[in-house]
Structure formats: C-alpha cells, structure tokens
Write a protein that holds these residues in place. Sequence first.
Motif, PDB file in Angstrom:
ATOM      1  N   PRO A 108       0.806  -1.232   0.000  1.00  0.00           N
ATOM      2  CA  PRO A 108       0.000   0.000   0.000  1.00  0.00           C
ATOM      3  C   PRO A 108       0.835   1.276   0.000  1.00  0.00           C
ATOM      4  O   PRO A 108       0.395   2.296  -0.521  1.00  0.00           O
ATOM      5  CB  PRO A 108      -0.843  -0.123   1.274  1.00  0.00           C
ATOM      6  CG  PRO A 108      -0.133  -1.107   2.131  1.00  0.00           C
ATOM      7  CD  PRO A 108       0.568  -2.047   1.203  1.00  0.00           C
ATOM      8  N   VAL A 109       2.034   1.229   0.572  1.00  0.00           N
ATOM      9  CA  VAL A 109       2.882   2.426   0.557  1.00  0.00           C
ATOM     10  C   VAL A 109       3.188   2.824  -0.888  1.00  0.00           C
ATOM     11  O   VAL A 109       3.041   3.986  -1.282  1.00  0.00           O
ATOM     12  CB  VAL A 109       4.185   2.190   1.344  1.00  0.00           C
ATOM     13  CG1 VAL A 109       5.125   3.379   1.195  1.00  0.00           C
ATOM     14  CG2 VAL A 109       3.881   1.929   2.822  1.00  0.00           C
ATOM     15  N   ARG A 110       3.595   1.839  -1.691  1.00  0.00           N
ATOM     16  CA  ARG A 110       3.936   2.119  -3.085  1.00  0.00           C
ATOM     17  C   ARG A 110       2.711   2.519  -3.887  1.00  0.00           C
ATOM     18  O   ARG A 110       2.727   3.531  -4.604  1.00  0.00           O
ATOM     19  CB  ARG A 110       4.613   0.909  -3.727  1.00  0.00           C
ATOM     20  CG  ARG A 110       4.857   1.089  -5.222  1.00  0.00           C
ATOM     21  CD  ARG A 110       5.565  -0.094  -5.836  1.00  0.00           C
ATOM     22  NE  ARG A 110       4.998  -1.367  -5.491  1.00  0.00           N
ATOM     23  CZ  ARG A 110       3.867  -1.862  -5.999  1.00  0.00           C
ATOM     24  NH1 ARG A 110       3.173  -1.151  -6.881  1.00  0.00           N
ATOM     25  NH2 ARG A 110       3.424  -3.046  -5.627  1.00  0.00           N
ATOM     26  N   GLN A 111       1.630   1.739  -3.776  1.00  0.00           N
ATOM     27  CA  GLN A 111       0.487   2.028  -4.648  1.00  0.00           C
ATOM     28  C   GLN A 111      -0.228   3.320  -4.262  1.00  0.00           C
ATOM     29  O   GLN A 111      -0.704   4.050  -5.136  1.00  0.00           O
ATOM     30  CB  GLN A 111      -0.482   0.851  -4.718  1.00  0.00           C
ATOM     31  CG  GLN A 111      -1.234   0.492  -3.454  1.00  0.00           C
ATOM     32  CD  GLN A 111      -2.361  -0.506  -3.745  1.00  0.00           C
ATOM     33  OE1 GLN A 111      -3.348  -0.184  -4.405  1.00  0.00           O
ATOM     34  NE2 GLN A 111      -2.198  -1.732  -3.254  1.00  0.00           N
ATOM     35  N   PHE A 112      -0.276   3.673  -2.978  1.00  0.00           N
ATOM     36  CA  PHE A 112      -0.928   4.928  -2.604  1.00  0.00           C
ATOM     37  C   PHE A 112      -0.079   6.121  -3.034  1.00  0.00           C
ATOM     38  O   PHE A 112      -0.609   7.160  -3.433  1.00  0.00           O
ATOM     39  CB  PHE A 112      -1.181   4.978  -1.095  1.00  0.00           C
ATOM     40  CG  PHE A 112      -2.154   3.935  -0.599  1.00  0.00           C
ATOM     41  CD1 PHE A 112      -2.840   3.115  -1.479  1.00  0.00           C
ATOM     42  CD2 PHE A 112      -2.375   3.765   0.754  1.00  0.00           C
ATOM     43  CE1 PHE A 112      -3.734   2.140  -1.032  1.00  0.00           C
ATOM     44  CE2 PHE A 112      -3.264   2.812   1.231  1.00  0.00           C
ATOM     45  CZ  PHE A 112      -3.943   1.994   0.338  1.00  0.00           C
ATOM     46  N   ALA A 113       1.255   5.972  -2.952  1.00  0.00           N
ATOM     47  CA  ALA A 113       2.130   7.030  -3.458  1.00  0.00           C
ATOM     48  C   ALA A 113       1.943   7.206  -4.961  1.00  0.00           C
ATOM     49  O   ALA A 113       1.898   8.334  -5.471  1.00  0.00           O
ATOM     50  CB  ALA A 113       3.585   6.705  -3.139  1.00  0.00           C
ATOM     51  N   ALA A 114       1.815   6.090  -5.675  1.00  0.00           N
ATOM     52  CA  ALA A 114       1.590   6.151  -7.121  1.00  0.00           C
ATOM     53  C   ALA A 114       0.263   6.841  -7.434  1.00  0.00           C
ATOM     54  O   ALA A 114       0.161   7.632  -8.387  1.00  0.00           O
ATOM     55  CB  ALA A 114       1.616   4.743  -7.715  1.00  0.00           C
ATOM     56  N   MET A 115      -0.771   6.555  -6.653  1.00  0.00           N
ATOM     57  CA  MET A 115      -2.069   7.207  -6.864  1.00  0.00           C
ATOM     58  C   MET A 115      -1.959   8.713  -6.710  1.00  0.00           C
ATOM     59  O   MET A 115      -2.543   9.475  -7.491  1.00  0.00           O
ATOM     60  CB  MET A 115      -3.098   6.656  -5.870  1.00  0.00           C
ATOM     61  CG  MET A 115      -3.568   5.245  -6.160  1.00  0.00           C
ATOM     62  SD  MET A 115      -4.763   4.653  -4.922  1.00  0.00           S
ATOM     63  CE  MET A 115      -6.180   5.680  -5.304  1.00  0.00           C
ATOM     64  N   ARG A 116      -1.238   9.157  -5.693  1.00  0.00           N
ATOM     65  CA  ARG A 116      -1.085  10.598  -5.475  1.00  0.00           C
ATOM     66  C   ARG A 116      -0.337  11.253  -6.633  1.00  0.00           C
ATOM     67  O   ARG A 116      -0.713  12.329  -7.114  1.00  0.00           O
ATOM     68  CB  ARG A 116      -0.341  10.857  -4.163  1.00  0.00           C
ATOM     69  CG  ARG A 116      -1.169  10.582  -2.908  1.00  0.00           C
ATOM     70  CD  ARG A 116      -0.492  11.166  -1.687  1.00  0.00           C
ATOM     71  NE  ARG A 116      -1.197  10.886  -0.466  1.00  0.00           N
ATOM     72  CZ  ARG A 116      -2.274  11.551  -0.032  1.00  0.00           C
ATOM     73  NH1 ARG A 116      -2.758  12.544  -0.773  1.00  0.00           N
ATOM     74  NH2 ARG A 116      -2.857  11.240   1.099  1.00  0.00           N
ATOM     75  N   ILE A 117       0.733  10.600  -7.084  1.00  0.00           N
ATOM     76  CA  ILE A 117       1.504  11.138  -8.201  1.00  0.00           C
ATOM     77  C   ILE A 117       0.633  11.243  -9.452  1.00  0.00           C
ATOM     78  O   ILE A 117       0.624  12.264 -10.151  1.00  0.00           O
ATOM     79  CB  ILE A 117       2.742  10.263  -8.461  1.00  0.00           C
ATOM     80  CG1 ILE A 117       3.738  10.396  -7.301  1.00  0.00           C
ATOM     81  CG2 ILE A 117       3.405  10.632  -9.788  1.00  0.00           C
ATOM     82  CD1 ILE A 117       4.861   9.376  -7.338  1.00  0.00           C
ATOM     83  N   ALA A 118      -0.118  10.184  -9.730  1.00  0.00           N
ATOM     84  CA  ALA A 118      -0.976  10.178 -10.915  1.00  0.00           C
ATOM     85  C   ALA A 118      -2.078  11.220 -10.814  1.00  0.00           C
ATOM     86  O   ALA A 118      -2.438  11.866 -11.800  1.00  0.00           O
ATOM     87  CB  ALA A 118      -1.577   8.788 -11.107  1.00  0.00           C
ATOM     88  N   ALA A 119      -2.630  11.399  -9.600  1.00  0.00           N
ATOM     89  CA  ALA A 119      -3.672  12.411  -9.417  1.00  0.00           C
ATOM     90  C   ALA A 119      -3.106  13.809  -9.619  1.00  0.00           C
ATOM     91  O   ALA A 119      -3.750  14.675 -10.233  1.00  0.00           O
ATOM     92  CB  ALA A 119      -4.285  12.272  -8.029  1.00  0.00           C
ATOM     93  N   GLU A 120      -1.905  14.044  -9.093  1.00  0.00           N
ATOM     94  CA  GLU A 120      -1.278  15.354  -9.258  1.00  0.00           C
ATOM     95  C   GLU A 120      -0.953  15.646 -10.724  1.00  0.00           C
ATOM     96  O   GLU A 120      -0.920  16.806 -11.136  1.00  0.00           O
ATOM     97  CB  GLU A 120      -0.021  15.430  -8.394  1.00  0.00           C
ATOM     98  CG  GLU A 120      -0.338  15.474  -6.895  1.00  0.00           C
ATOM     99  CD  GLU A 120       0.879  15.216  -6.027  1.00  0.00           C
ATOM    100  OE1 GLU A 120       1.988  15.058  -6.592  1.00  0.00           O
ATOM    101  OE2 GLU A 120       0.721  15.168  -4.789  1.00  0.00           O
ATOM    102  N   CYS A 121      -0.724  14.576 -11.507  1.00  0.00           N
ATOM    103  CA  CYS A 121      -0.486  14.741 -12.945  1.00  0.00           C
ATOM    104  C   CYS A 121      -1.779  14.963 -13.722  1.00  0.00           C
ATOM    105  O   CYS A 121      -1.746  15.270 -14.911  1.00  0.00           O
ATOM    106  CB  CYS A 121       0.212  13.498 -13.514  1.00  0.00           C
ATOM    107  SG  CYS A 121       1.909  13.291 -12.992  1.00  0.00           S
ATOM    108  N   GLY A 122      -2.910  14.736 -13.067  1.00  0.00           N
ATOM    109  CA  GLY A 122      -4.189  14.908 -13.740  1.00  0.00           C
ATOM    110  C   GLY A 122      -4.629  13.717 -14.553  1.00  0.00           C
ATOM    111  O   GLY A 122      -5.512  13.842 -15.406  1.00  0.00           O
TER     112      GLY A 122
END
Length: 362
Positions: A91-105
Amino acid sequence: MAPPSAALRSPTTNSLGRLAIPDHDHLLDIIPEPHRAPVAQALRERFGADALRGISPLTGGRSTALVYRVDLAERSCVLRIVTQRNPLTDPVRQFAAMRIAAECGVAPEVLHADADAGLVISAFVPPQPFTTLFDDPARVAELGALVRRLHDGPAMPPFLDTFQAIEQALIGIAASGTVLSPLMSEFLVHFEQVKDALRPHLTLGASHNDLNPGNLLHDGERFWIIDWESAWQNDPYFDLATVLHWFGFAGERERALLHGYFGGAPTAWQQAKLELMRQVVSCYYAVVFLLIPLQRKEFPPALDLDRDSLPSFTDIRAAMRDGTVPLATAADHARFSLVMINDALRRMENVEYAGARSRLTD
C-alpha cells in the motif's frame, strides 16, 4: 431491518418529510472485520461524523483489494482496502503512485490515504460507456496523450523492471510445481531474442503497468486511469504496448494512439521498440494468468494444445467485451494464457518483427 447488503445509496425522508439520517454503524456492516473500525475512523476524520449516506461494493477486475462506492452528504467517493499485503500489493507504493498520478491529472483526486490501515479514498468518477468513443480516432489520440502525460510526470516508487516482473512470475510458477506447456516453453526460447534486443534500450519512468479497459474510465468529457496497484517505475513502452494488447487498436486507431502519445508519427526506431515490447506484454500477461489460480491453491494444467485449435486473441478480446470468456478454473486460465502466447508467436513470424529486432540490434 434490511440486511447489510442493502446499503443505502441516498438519503431518505421520514413521514414528516424531514431528512432521515441513516444508521452509520449499520451501513458499515458491509465492511468486513478487521477493516471496519479503520474505515469508520477515516470517514469521520475526513468527512465528519454524519456525512455517510450509503456504501456499496464495486466489482470487476482481478485484484484482491476490496473496493466500494461511498456516498456522502456532499459527494461520492471510492474506498479501496488492501486485504493481502505482499510486495506486489504494497500500500505504501500504490498509494504514493495514486497521489503522483492524481497530481499529474491522469487519476482521480486522492482524498485520504492510510498505508498502515491499507485503505485509500479517492474521488468518484461517474463512469460512462466509452467503447464506441474509440470509433473516433480523435478520442483514441486523447488516450495516447493521457498516457504520455503520466510518463512525463514525476517518478513512481521503484519496484521491478519489465523483465524482472516476468522472471519473478516464472519463479513463482516453478515453485508451485506447475509444468509449463510445450507452447509456452517454445515461446520462452524465442523470447530470449526479444530480451537481448530490448535490454540495451530500456528506460525507466512512471508507469501504470496494467492499462486494460477495466482500469479506464470516461466521465463524458475525458478519460481517467484507475487501479494503481501495479504502478511503479518501468519502461514507458510497456504501458503503450499494453494499451494495444488489451484494446486491440489497429490501422487508423493504432496510428491515432501513437500520434497522440508521440505528438506526431512515431519514428522507425520507436515503432521497432514498440513491436518488441508487445512481445514482452504478451509474455507478462501469459504468466500472470497462470499465477492467478495459484493464489487460490489451484494448479493450472500443462495444456498441450494444437496451435490451430486455439482462437485468435482478437476473437478472445471481443468475447471478453461480451462477457463470454470463461475464466473460472485453472484450466481456463491456462488456455487463455496459451491464446496470448500463440498470438505472440504468430507476430514473431511476421516481417515486422524481424525488421524491428534487426533495427534494435544493428
């Protein structure tokens, strides 16, 4: 009293016309223990004690995570709960990835994330049917541009590269005692040529690594990418080849996807790398579909099927859209795996493959 599965989707009114606030504790009965208390706490802290109006499961996909639509007083959102923790579902990796992707739009907004509890809450995107949108090459180009926006964004947490992911999957299959079918063994011999040609040209960038139709939403105006469980640093061409693999774009639609991604027609070198990466994607999903039943302690048989008796992957994709592909048993998964491998071998017999390998090795 209604059973827990009859979760409310919207507020109701009583006989006096006043808003009847649902029994929040009862609504959360749909969440299995031991996840219920952390979910209740997260909803209270993020949205307030009286915000919850309904909760219902969202199905689809092959992840072990639990996914729910949560209806609140002012909005709806998506709750995802990691139920099996291992390096692939971290979950640490996938939640960080979600935040990055959301910030990218490219992904919905992340509203709350708690890796220790294994839960994340993101904005709900009301899905609209999008398959007919791809009749318009301009919409296909929009998808290509969306994937490129991800790849141009910040780095994802590292994990495995393209070939390491396949090698780890094959190790898991071998450890289970599963015997690979002759067709798979034949492909893996040829696959060494693919690895040798591609390895010097691999790069790392933010990658979703599972861009299938189930992980794409359209809200009526634009596309969104969801389910970031498999996201990490990988060669960006893997995502591009995955879109071609699962969506089956060819001809004008393939050209539109690549034009949207590259901002113009791809070069001969870019086409060559993509052609070989399509072999990597076929191999990856072939071994993944062998692994899926192993998670249920079911062992896929080593099917020795005649290549001409296997349906084409094009036909299988059409059947998947109709929901008529059987994937209930380990044998179903093994056969599906062989369909993808057979398709990959047929691509290896084409002049495009030979030319692509030559271009990358010269």
